[in-house]
Design a protein around this motif. Structure first.
Motif, mmCIF file in Angstrom:
data_model
loop_
_atom_site.group_PDB
_atom_site.id
_atom_site.type_symbol
_atom_site.label_atom_id
_atom_site.label_comp_id
_atom_site.label_asym_id
_atom_site.label_seq_id
_atom_site.Cartn_x
_atom_site.Cartn_y
_atom_site.Cartn_z
ATOM 1 N N ARG A 214 0.819 -1.206 0.000
ATOM 2 C CA ARG A 214 0.000 0.000 0.000
ATOM 3 C C ARG A 214 0.852 1.255 0.000
ATOM 4 N N TRP A 215 0.484 2.204 -0.858
ATOM 5 C CA TRP A 215 1.164 3.492 -0.903
ATOM 6 C C TRP A 215 0.587 4.428 0.155
ATOM 7 N N LYS A 216 1.379 5.389 0.587
ATOM 8 C CA LYS A 216 0.877 6.398 1.518
ATOM 9 C C LYS A 216 -0.207 7.217 0.822
ATOM 10 N N GLY A 217 -1.301 7.447 1.519
ATOM 11 C CA GLY A 217 -2.422 8.173 0.949
ATOM 12 C C GLY A 217 -3.389 7.307 0.179
ATOM 13 N N GLU A 218 -3.082 6.014 0.043
ATOM 14 C CA GLU A 218 -3.933 5.078 -0.690
ATOM 15 C C GLU A 218 -4.834 4.341 0.295
ATOM 16 N N SER A 219 -6.108 4.189 -0.045
ATOM 17 C CA SER A 219 -7.022 3.455 0.838
ATOM 18 C C SER A 219 -6.771 1.955 0.709
ATOM 19 N N LEU A 220 -7.284 1.203 1.665
ATOM 20 C CA LEU A 220 -7.155 -0.252 1.618
ATOM 21 C C LEU A 220 -7.812 -0.812 0.361
ATOM 22 N N LYS A 221 -9.020 -0.332 0.036
ATOM 23 C CA LYS A 221 -9.726 -0.832 -1.146
ATOM 24 C C LYS A 221 -8.955 -0.509 -2.426
ATOM 25 N N GLU A 222 -8.374 0.683 -2.499
ATOM 26 C CA GLU A 222 -7.586 1.050 -3.682
ATOM 27 C C GLU A 222 -6.372 0.149 -3.823
ATOM 28 N N SER A 223 -5.715 -0.139 -2.711
ATOM 29 C CA SER A 223 -4.512 -0.987 -2.767
ATOM 30 C C SER A 223 -4.861 -2.407 -3.197
ATOM 31 N N ILE A 224 -6.005 -2.909 -2.749
ATOM 32 C CA ILE A 224 -6.437 -4.262 -3.127
ATOM 33 C C ILE A 224 -6.702 -4.342 -4.633
ATOM 34 N N LYS A 225 -7.385 -3.344 -5.172
ATOM 35 C CA LYS A 225 -7.632 -3.326 -6.616
ATOM 36 C C LYS A 225 -6.313 -3.245 -7.388
ATOM 37 N N ARG A 226 -5.401 -2.390 -6.931
ATOM 38 C CA ARG A 226 -4.115 -2.242 -7.626
ATOM 39 C C ARG A 226 -3.332 -3.554 -7.593
ATOM 40 N N HIS A 227 -3.392 -4.255 -6.491
ATOM 41 C CA HIS A 227 -2.717 -5.541 -6.331
ATOM 42 C C HIS A 227 -3.250 -6.554 -7.348
ATOM 43 N N GLU A 228 -4.551 -6.517 -7.581
ATOM 44 C CA GLU A 228 -5.182 -7.415 -8.564
ATOM 45 C C GLU A 228 -4.806 -7.004 -9.985
#
Length: 346
Positions: A75-89
């Motif tokens: 996860r990047w700083k300033g990134e939400s958990l949901k955003e990080s999960i989508k980016r990971h996918e």
């Protein structure tokens, strides 16, 4: 789709298990694990029963606290958990080089959150393989709601014995799923078999890192808590996963523990010293609220007997995951991209 509410959580505990049998299922599940005197070999030989009981018991808790994608992410700083999960996918889809209309296999797909995201992101058809009937029924309902039931589907089967012909898929991925396999080589061999020659398999694996000391009692306890709380027969070391891939016939393109470069620790949502409104249900205050709601609903007979026990071992798992992450002896995101060699030319 919004997360489940507390009443949805209560009614979903136990999955396909009859409500009167949930408590005995919890008893049997716990006895597979070291914390309750269980043995690794028993977990491996009975992995189908153990993992099915686990996901029947915990799926509604997962969806309540985590949403439709049951996995962690750097996860990047300033990134939400949901955003990080989508980016990971999305990262996984990009590493596989997915192209429109390809046939893709998601091994151990849960209720299909990543499946739906990757299918939309890459315009591919994704088949989710899962051995848990409750998760498949939930996933099919969510596919219909997302309008993806014509391009994405689910198959109920064991990933150690897949019901697909050889060379069926253009790409295969697994997200924190093949850690449930009793034998990594056997699981990877099945993936190798159903993947087309020249194509790739990508995964995020749960692993003990090189920092894990099997003779350290604290390390042993952390590992046991993670296994209990997550339905795992055993947690392999990173080098064991790589060796298993090679034994299965794969060429390793690249591999890395993605937890090492994450600016925000992957385990932060479960760390009780951290508070977040966006992932409130995972915080200490949110857990306290959930714990007491589950207790009240079980007392009233809305939630089946045993629901509090499930909540308790999931909290114990969270403690183990946070401790393992902080000590850097465990990672939830050991990534690898592996390729099945091309057929030899005549």
């Amino acid at each position: 789709m919004p997360n489940l509410g507390t009443l949805d959580l209560a009614s979903g505990v136990g999955g396909k298990i009859e409500k009167d049998n949930v408590l005995s299922a919890v008893d049997k599940y716990e006895k597979y694990h070291v914390c309750y005197g269980g043995q690794e070999e028993e977990r491996k030989s009975n992995y189908t029963d153990m993992v099915n009981k686990y996901y029947d018991l915990v799926t509604s808790f997962y969806e309540y606290g985590w949403g439709e994608s049951f996995h962690f992410a750097p996860r990047w700083k300033g990134e939400s958990l949901k955003e990080s999960i989508k980016r990971h996918e999305h990262f996984l889809a990009l590493q596989l080089g997915l192209k429109p209309r390809q046939k893709v296999l998601d091994v151990g797909c849960g209720i299909g959150g990543p499946l739906r995201e990757i299918a939309r992101f890459s315009s591919t058809s994704v088949t989710g393989l899962n051995n848990n009937e409750y998760q498949i029924s939930r996933g099919k309902a969510l596919n219909r709601m997302a309008g993806l039931d014509q391009t994405c589907d689910f198959v109920k089967a064991d990933f150690m014995k897949m019901p697909f012909p050889d060379n069926s898929f253009d790409a295969v991925y697994a997200i924190e799923a093949t850690c449930h396999a009793p034998d990594a080589v056997g699981c990877y061999k099945e993936i190798y078999r159903v993947l087309k020659p020249g194509q790739c398999f990508a995964a995020y694996e749960w692993c003990m890192t090189d920092g894990y000391d099997p003779n350290n009692e604290e390390h042993q306890q952390i590992k046991a808590e993670i296994e209990l709380g997550n339905g795992l027969p055993d947690i392999r070391r990173t080098h064991q996963c790589l060796e298993a891939l090679k034994q299965a016939g794969f060429e390793i393109v690249w591999e890395k523990d993605l937890a090492l470069d994450s600016p925000v620790p992957w385990y932060l949502p479960m760390d009780t010293s951290h508070f977040s409104l966006s992932s409130f249900r995972l915080t200490s205050v949110g857990r306290f609220f959930t714990r007491n709601m589950v207790k009240a609903l079980e007392t009233l007979g809305v939630a089946p007997k045993g629901s509090q026990r499930v909540q308790a071992f999931l909290e114990k798992a969270a403690e183990g995951l946070v401790a393992g992450g902080k000590k850097e002896i465990f990672t939830s995101m050991f990534f690898f991209l592996a390729r099945k060699p091309d057929l030899p030319t005549q």
